[in-house]
Write a protein that holds these residues in place. Sequence first.
Motif, PDB file in Angstrom:
ATOM      1  N   ASP A  55       0.910  -1.125   0.000  1.00  0.00           N
ATOM      2  CA  ASP A  55      -0.006  -0.039   0.021  1.00  0.00           C
ATOM      3  C   ASP A  55       0.696   1.490   0.088  1.00  0.00           C
ATOM      4  O   ASP A  55       0.437   2.399  -0.309  1.00  0.00           O
ATOM      5  CB  ASP A  55      -1.020   0.067   1.161  1.00  0.00           C
ATOM      6  N   LEU A  56       2.047   1.101   0.235  1.00  0.00           N
ATOM      7  CA  LEU A  56       3.003   2.465   0.426  1.00  0.00           C
ATOM      8  C   LEU A  56       3.760   2.535  -0.880  1.00  0.00           C
ATOM      9  O   LEU A  56       4.383   3.662  -1.041  1.00  0.00           O
ATOM     10  CB  LEU A  56       3.755   2.075   1.588  1.00  0.00           C
ATOM     11  N   ASN A  57       3.586   1.677  -1.979  1.00  0.00           N
ATOM     12  CA  ASN A  57       4.110   1.773  -3.233  1.00  0.00           C
ATOM     13  C   ASN A  57       3.308   2.853  -4.097  1.00  0.00           C
ATOM     14  O   ASN A  57       2.185   3.210  -3.758  1.00  0.00           O
ATOM     15  CB  ASN A  57       4.392   0.399  -3.861  1.00  0.00           C
TER      16      ASN A  57
ATOM     17  N   LEU B  12      12.850   0.449  -9.612  1.00  0.00           N
ATOM     18  CA  LEU B  12      12.635   1.915  -9.841  1.00  0.00           C
ATOM     19  C   LEU B  12      11.432   2.374  -9.014  1.00  0.00           C
ATOM     20  O   LEU B  12      11.417   3.445  -8.446  1.00  0.00           O
ATOM     21  CB  LEU B  12      12.603   2.339 -11.160  1.00  0.00           C
ATOM     22  N   SER B  13      10.591   1.574  -9.305  1.00  0.00           N
ATOM     23  CA  SER B  13       9.149   1.937  -8.557  1.00  0.00           C
ATOM     24  C   SER B  13       9.282   1.797  -7.025  1.00  0.00           C
ATOM     25  O   SER B  13       8.807   2.851  -6.319  1.00  0.00           O
ATOM     26  CB  SER B  13       8.101   1.057  -8.982  1.00  0.00           C
ATOM     27  N   ARG B  14      10.012   0.743  -6.626  1.00  0.00           N
ATOM     28  CA  ARG B  14      10.305   0.633  -4.866  1.00  0.00           C
ATOM     29  C   ARG B  14      11.102   1.648  -4.595  1.00  0.00           C
ATOM     30  O   ARG B  14      10.864   2.145  -3.521  1.00  0.00           O
ATOM     31  CB  ARG B  14      10.959  -0.746  -4.868  1.00  0.00           C
ATOM     32  N   ALA B  15      12.310   1.933  -5.370  1.00  0.00           N
ATOM     33  CA  ALA B  15      13.237   3.209  -4.983  1.00  0.00           C
ATOM     34  C   ALA B  15      12.261   4.442  -4.811  1.00  0.00           C
ATOM     35  O   ALA B  15      12.566   5.389  -3.931  1.00  0.00           O
ATOM     36  CB  ALA B  15      14.152   3.187  -5.928  1.00  0.00           C
TER      37      ALA B  15
ATOM     38  N   PHE C 111      12.081   6.658  -1.389  1.00  0.00           N
ATOM     39  CA  PHE C 111      12.512   7.989  -1.384  1.00  0.00           C
ATOM     40  C   PHE C 111      11.296   8.937  -1.081  1.00  0.00           C
ATOM     41  O   PHE C 111      11.502   9.921   0.004  1.00  0.00           O
ATOM     42  CB  PHE C 111      12.854   8.464  -2.829  1.00  0.00           C
ATOM     43  N   VAL C 112      10.150   8.769  -1.498  1.00  0.00           N
ATOM     44  CA  VAL C 112       8.998   9.590  -1.107  1.00  0.00           C
ATOM     45  C   VAL C 112       8.877   9.472   0.552  1.00  0.00           C
ATOM     46  O   VAL C 112       8.481  10.424   0.903  1.00  0.00           O
ATOM     47  CB  VAL C 112       7.489   9.326  -2.092  1.00  0.00           C
ATOM     48  N   LEU C 113       8.697   8.431   0.785  1.00  0.00           N
ATOM     49  CA  LEU C 113       8.465   7.985   2.248  1.00  0.00           C
ATOM     50  C   LEU C 113       9.406   8.745   3.001  1.00  0.00           C
ATOM     51  O   LEU C 113       9.538   9.108   4.135  1.00  0.00           O
ATOM     52  CB  LEU C 113       8.666   6.586   2.634  1.00  0.00           C
ATOM     53  N   TYR C 114      10.919   8.667   2.793  1.00  0.00           N
ATOM     54  CA  TYR C 114      11.936   9.197   3.360  1.00  0.00           C
ATOM     55  C   TYR C 114      11.902  10.754   3.583  1.00  0.00           C
ATOM     56  O   TYR C 114      11.995  11.112   4.642  1.00  0.00           O
ATOM     57  CB  TYR C 114      13.470   8.784   2.626  1.00  0.00           C
ATOM     58  N   VAL C 115      11.715  11.530   2.461  1.00  0.00           N
ATOM     59  CA  VAL C 115      11.360  12.762   2.480  1.00  0.00           C
ATOM     60  C   VAL C 115      10.134  13.168   3.237  1.00  0.00           C
ATOM     61  O   VAL C 115      10.326  13.983   4.015  1.00  0.00           O
ATOM     62  CB  VAL C 115      11.225  13.253   1.110  1.00  0.00           C
ATOM     63  N   THR C 116       9.149  12.378   3.158  1.00  0.00           N
ATOM     64  CA  THR C 116       7.866  12.768   3.809  1.00  0.00           C
ATOM     65  C   THR C 116       8.066  12.752   5.398  1.00  0.00           C
ATOM     66  O   THR C 116       7.708  13.560   6.210  1.00  0.00           O
ATOM     67  CB  THR C 116       6.713  11.778   3.487  1.00  0.00           C
TER      68      THR C 116
END
Length: 130
Positions: free
Chosen positions: A7-9, A37-40, A44-49
Motif C-alpha cells: 500500500d506504500l508503493n 525503480l518503482s520501489r526506490a 524516497f518519497v517516504l524518506y522525504v515525507t
Amino acid sequence: MAEKLEDLNLPNSSVQKIIKEALPDSVNIGKDARSALSRAASVFVLYVTSQASNEAQKGNRKTLIAKDVMTALEELEFDNFIEPLEEALKEFKDSKVKRSRAKKPNGESVATEDVEDQHETADADLKDDD
C-alpha cells in the motif's frame, strides 16, 4: 496507515509514465528494472515525507506544507531537487489560478493583487488534498 507494505508503493502507471518521459524512445526497460525503480521511488518519497513531517512537528503543526518538503530536501542533502521542485510548484499554482479565472462568471478577470491571494489559496488546497 497502510495495512500492507504494498500500500506504500507508488502507482505503477505513474512510475511507468515518469520512466518513459525520462528515457529516449529507443530505450526499453525490463520489468524487474521497472519494479526496482518503482520501489526506490516509493522509499524516497517516504524518506522525504518522514523528514518533512519532523519539520512540521518542529513548528507544532500537523499539516505538511511545501516549505517543510523543501527544508527536508535540504536537510537530506538533495539540494539539486529544490529548484526544479519550486518551479513545478509555481507552475502548479499558476495553473490553479488560471483555472479559477476560467470559472469566474461573465469572464471577469482577476486583479494582479488577487494572484498572491490565490496562490495562498492553492497552498491551502494542497494541504487539504493530503
